[in-house]
Design a protein around this motif. Structure first.
Motif, PDB file in Angstrom:
ATOM      1  N   VAL A 121       0.852  -1.186   0.000  1.00 44.03           N
ATOM      2  CA  VAL A 121       0.000   0.000   0.000  1.00 44.03           C
ATOM      3  C   VAL A 121       0.889   1.237   0.000  1.00 44.03           C
ATOM      4  CG1 VAL A 121      -1.735   1.302   1.289  1.00 44.03           C
ATOM      5  CG2 VAL A 121      -1.864  -1.196   1.191  1.00 44.03           C
ATOM      6  N   VAL A 122       0.597   2.174  -0.883  1.00 43.53           N
ATOM      7  CA  VAL A 122       1.340   3.432  -0.940  1.00 43.53           C
ATOM      8  C   VAL A 122       0.974   4.261   0.289  1.00 43.53           C
ATOM      9  CG1 VAL A 122       1.713   5.562  -2.245  1.00 43.53           C
ATOM     10  CG2 VAL A 122       1.397   3.385  -3.455  1.00 43.53           C
ATOM     11  N   THR A 123       1.977   4.676   1.057  1.00 43.82           N
ATOM     12  CA  THR A 123       1.714   5.429   2.284  1.00 43.82           C
ATOM     13  C   THR A 123       2.265   6.851   2.233  1.00 43.82           C
ATOM     14  OG1 THR A 123       3.720   4.533   3.320  1.00 43.82           O
ATOM     15  CG2 THR A 123       1.663   3.327   3.677  1.00 43.82           C
ATOM     16  N   THR A 124       2.878   7.224   1.125  1.00 43.22           N
ATOM     17  CA  THR A 124       3.379   8.586   0.924  1.00 43.22           C
ATOM     18  C   THR A 124       2.916   9.077  -0.434  1.00 43.22           C
ATOM     19  OG1 THR A 124       5.392   8.062   2.167  1.00 43.22           O
ATOM     20  CG2 THR A 124       5.434  10.055   0.838  1.00 43.22           C
ATOM     21  N   HIS A 125       2.382  10.292  -0.487  1.00 41.92           N
ATOM     22  CA  HIS A 125       2.064  10.866  -1.798  1.00 41.92           C
ATOM     23  C   HIS A 125       3.351  10.897  -2.618  1.00 41.92           C
ATOM     24  CE1 HIS A 125      -0.129  13.266  -4.708  1.00 41.92           C
ATOM     25  NE2 HIS A 125       0.904  14.086  -4.761  1.00 41.92           N
ATOM     26  N   PRO A 126       3.341  10.379  -3.861  1.00 37.60           N
ATOM     27  CA  PRO A 126       4.587  10.266  -4.642  1.00 37.60           C
ATOM     28  C   PRO A 126       5.156  11.629  -5.042  1.00 37.60           C
ATOM     29  CG  PRO A 126       2.686   9.632  -5.964  1.00 37.60           C
ATOM     30  CD  PRO A 126       2.179   9.821  -4.571  1.00 37.60           C
ATOM     31  N   ARG A 127       5.728  12.294  -4.028  1.00 39.30           N
ATOM     32  CA  ARG A 127       6.277  13.629  -4.235  1.00 39.30           C
ATOM     33  C   ARG A 127       7.479  13.874  -3.324  1.00 39.30           C
ATOM     34  NH1 ARG A 127       1.730  17.531  -3.142  1.00 39.30           N
ATOM     35  NH2 ARG A 127       2.470  17.377  -1.009  1.00 39.30           N
ATOM     36  N   TYR A 145       8.332   7.483  -2.970  1.00 34.29           N
ATOM     37  CA  TYR A 145       7.218   7.174  -2.075  1.00 34.29           C
ATOM     38  C   TYR A 145       7.559   5.941  -1.245  1.00 34.29           C
ATOM     39  CZ  TYR A 145       6.157   3.729  -5.749  1.00 34.29           C
ATOM     40  OH  TYR A 145       6.236   2.704  -6.658  1.00 34.29           O
ATOM     41  N   THR A 146       6.763   5.687  -0.211  1.00 32.06           N
ATOM     42  CA  THR A 146       6.950   4.508   0.626  1.00 32.06           C
ATOM     43  C   THR A 146       5.854   3.498   0.329  1.00 32.06           C
ATOM     44  OG1 THR A 146       5.800   5.721   2.390  1.00 32.06           O
ATOM     45  CG2 THR A 146       8.193   5.629   2.503  1.00 32.06           C
ATOM     46  N   TYR A 221       9.761   3.387   7.693  1.00 30.46           N
ATOM     47  CA  TYR A 221       8.952   3.007   6.534  1.00 30.46           C
ATOM     48  C   TYR A 221       7.615   2.370   6.923  1.00 30.46           C
ATOM     49  CZ  TYR A 221      13.418   3.825   4.281  1.00 30.46           C
ATOM     50  OH  TYR A 221      14.608   4.385   3.872  1.00 30.46           O
ATOM     51  N   GLN A 222       7.220   2.535   8.188  1.00 29.52           N
ATOM     52  CA  GLN A 222       5.899   2.114   8.622  1.00 29.52           C
ATOM     53  C   GLN A 222       5.154   3.331   9.171  1.00 29.52           C
ATOM     54  OE1 GLN A 222       5.613  -1.993  10.344  1.00 29.52           O
ATOM     55  NE2 GLN A 222       7.797  -1.686  10.721  1.00 29.52           N
ATOM     56  N   VAL A 223       3.821   3.278   9.128  1.00 31.41           N
ATOM     57  CA  VAL A 223       3.006   4.431   9.493  1.00 31.41           C
ATOM     58  C   VAL A 223       2.757   4.433  10.995  1.00 31.41           C
ATOM     59  CG1 VAL A 223       0.781   5.584   9.163  1.00 31.41           C
ATOM     60  CG2 VAL A 223       1.940   4.504   7.218  1.00 31.41           C
ATOM     61  N   ARG A 224       3.019   5.577  11.614  1.00 29.20           N
ATOM     62  CA  ARG A 224       2.801   5.749  13.045  1.00 29.20           C
ATOM     63  C   ARG A 224       1.932   6.986  13.275  1.00 29.20           C
ATOM     64  NH1 ARG A 224       4.056   1.144  12.889  1.00 29.20           N
ATOM     65  NH2 ARG A 224       6.000   0.218  13.692  1.00 29.20           N
ATOM     66  N   ARG A 225       1.213   6.974  14.383  1.00 31.85           N
ATOM     67  CA  ARG A 225       0.384   8.129  14.765  1.00 31.85           C
ATOM     68  C   ARG A 225       0.856   8.652  16.114  1.00 31.85           C
ATOM     69  NH1 ARG A 225      -6.085   7.900  14.647  1.00 31.85           N
ATOM     70  NH2 ARG A 225      -5.611   8.396  12.449  1.00 31.85           N
ATOM     71  N   ALA A 279       1.511   9.304   9.704  1.00 28.41           N
ATOM     72  CA  ALA A 279       2.347   9.332   8.503  1.00 28.41           C
ATOM     73  C   ALA A 279       3.459   8.298   8.625  1.00 28.41           C
ATOM     74  CB  ALA A 279       2.938  10.731   8.310  1.00 28.41           C
ATOM     75  N   PRO A 280       4.110   7.974   7.500  1.00 27.87           N
ATOM     76  CA  PRO A 280       5.225   7.027   7.565  1.00 27.87           C
ATOM     77  C   PRO A 280       6.452   7.641   8.227  1.00 27.87           C
ATOM     78  CG  PRO A 280       4.986   7.880   5.345  1.00 27.87           C
ATOM     79  CD  PRO A 280       3.813   8.383   6.118  1.00 27.87           C
ATOM     80  N   VAL A 281       7.235   6.784   8.854  1.00 28.67           N
ATOM     81  CA  VAL A 281       8.482   7.196   9.492  1.00 28.67           C
ATOM     82  C   VAL A 281       9.618   6.993   8.493  1.00 28.67           C
ATOM     83  CG1 VAL A 281      10.072   6.774  11.405  1.00 28.67           C
ATOM     84  CG2 VAL A 281       7.602   6.561  11.761  1.00 28.67           C
TER      85      VAL A 281
END
Length: 302
Positions: A121-127, A145-146, A221-225, A279-281
């Motif tokens: 799953v794409v977790t960063t807008h490809p920018r 992207y991640t 590279y994993q999403v944390r809140r 967001a991803p780390v």
């Protein structure tokens, strides 16, 4: 003897000038014809914030590609700078491909485990902009992207910001080359991305909420809140870097980076505000969260 007569005190105007003056005078007496009142058709409008909603979930992913992402990451050695390619597509230069690094040798490895098909799953807008050196040649990747699956996440280097996918899309690629650049583990060369889902079938992005310091081994590279108070405000003077302080434990602080696009738009929170970031780390000049979309940042009312 001939004499000339001269009229004094008056001057005759040409006939054309008299006609023009007459028309001007006549026009000045005519009331202008106004158009219709725009208020009859348009309202005054309303002010509002731009929204960029992203679906998040605490439910972990239950899939990988043919090869889990963590299996690809296991191929990286303990080196500062390193490259590895599949046997069928080796780097075109044999031996030391970066002789300018006279304190070390850079010999691209041949990896029999590649190519490997990964999916996530794409977790960063490809920018996400990355500037790296590949065998002594500086390369710029403007659309990185991640990508994350059930096993973990990885960075994918992409040279173009034009992409047919966004956060929440499930993407499949065939990895042909990988690289390590200091703390970054990245996919360097790969096949064209294949988007598995339709735009209306995006997958909720899995996240884990934490109250501890970030760890390079557990979080990158994993999403944390995290939820915290802004103690360092992002500006163009500090590369849009923000620091949050935990509301539960003031000794815990997190670094957060807004990407350049959001920084130019001035959407960063102010000093003292309480925000929640999902967001991803990444590990770039410190382990930190990377915000590339407004939906990853939420202001919390106290």
């Amino acid at each position: 003897m001939m004499t000339r007569s001269r009229s004094t005190g008056s001057r005759q105007l040409p006939v054309g000038a008299l006609v023009a003056l007459t028309l001007v005078g006549a026009t000045a007496c005519v009331e202008p014809q106004l158009g219709e009142d725009p208020a009859d058709y348009f309202s005054d409008g309303e002010y509002g914030q731009v929204q960029d909603p992203i679906a998040f979930s605490t439910t972990p992913y239950d899939f990988t590609g043919e090869v889990p992402i963590e299996d690809v990451k296991a191929l990286y050695p303990d080196e500062v700078v390193w490259f590895g390619f599949s046997p069928g597509e080796p780097y075109p230069v044999s031996g030391d491909c970066d002789p300018e690094r006279d304190w070390d040798q850079t010999v691209p490895a041949t990896l029999n485990e590649l190519p490997a098909v990964i999916e996530g799953v794409v977790t960063t807008h490809p920018r996400y902009f990355q500037k790296v050196t590949v065998c002594g040649i500086e390369q710029r990747y403007y659309g990185s992207y991640t990508l994350e699956d059930a096993s973990g996440g990885i960075l994918v280097l992409k040279d173009s910001r034009l992409a047919e996918f966004d956060i929440g899309d499930r993407v499949r690629i065939k990895v042909r080359g990988i690289m390590k650049n200091f703390d970054s583990l990245a996919v360097l060369s790969y096949s064209e991305e294949e988007v598995i889902n339709r735009p209306d079938e995006r997958i909720p992005v899995h996240f884990e909420e934490v109250e501890r310091h970030f760890s390079a081994s557990e979080d990158v590279y994993q999403v944390r809140r995290v939820t915290g108070r802004v103690v360092l405000e992002p500006t163009n003077q500090n590369f849009n870097e923000m620091r949050l302080q935990s509301l539960e434990d003031p000794s815990v602080e997190w670094l957060v980076s807004l990407d350049a696009e959001l920084g130019r738009r001035g959407v960063g929170p102010k000093l003292g505000e309480v925000v929640q970031v999902t967001a991803p780390v990444i590990n770039s000049f410190g382990v930190r969260l990377l915000i590339t979309a407004l939906g990853q940042l939420e202001r919390i009312e106290e």
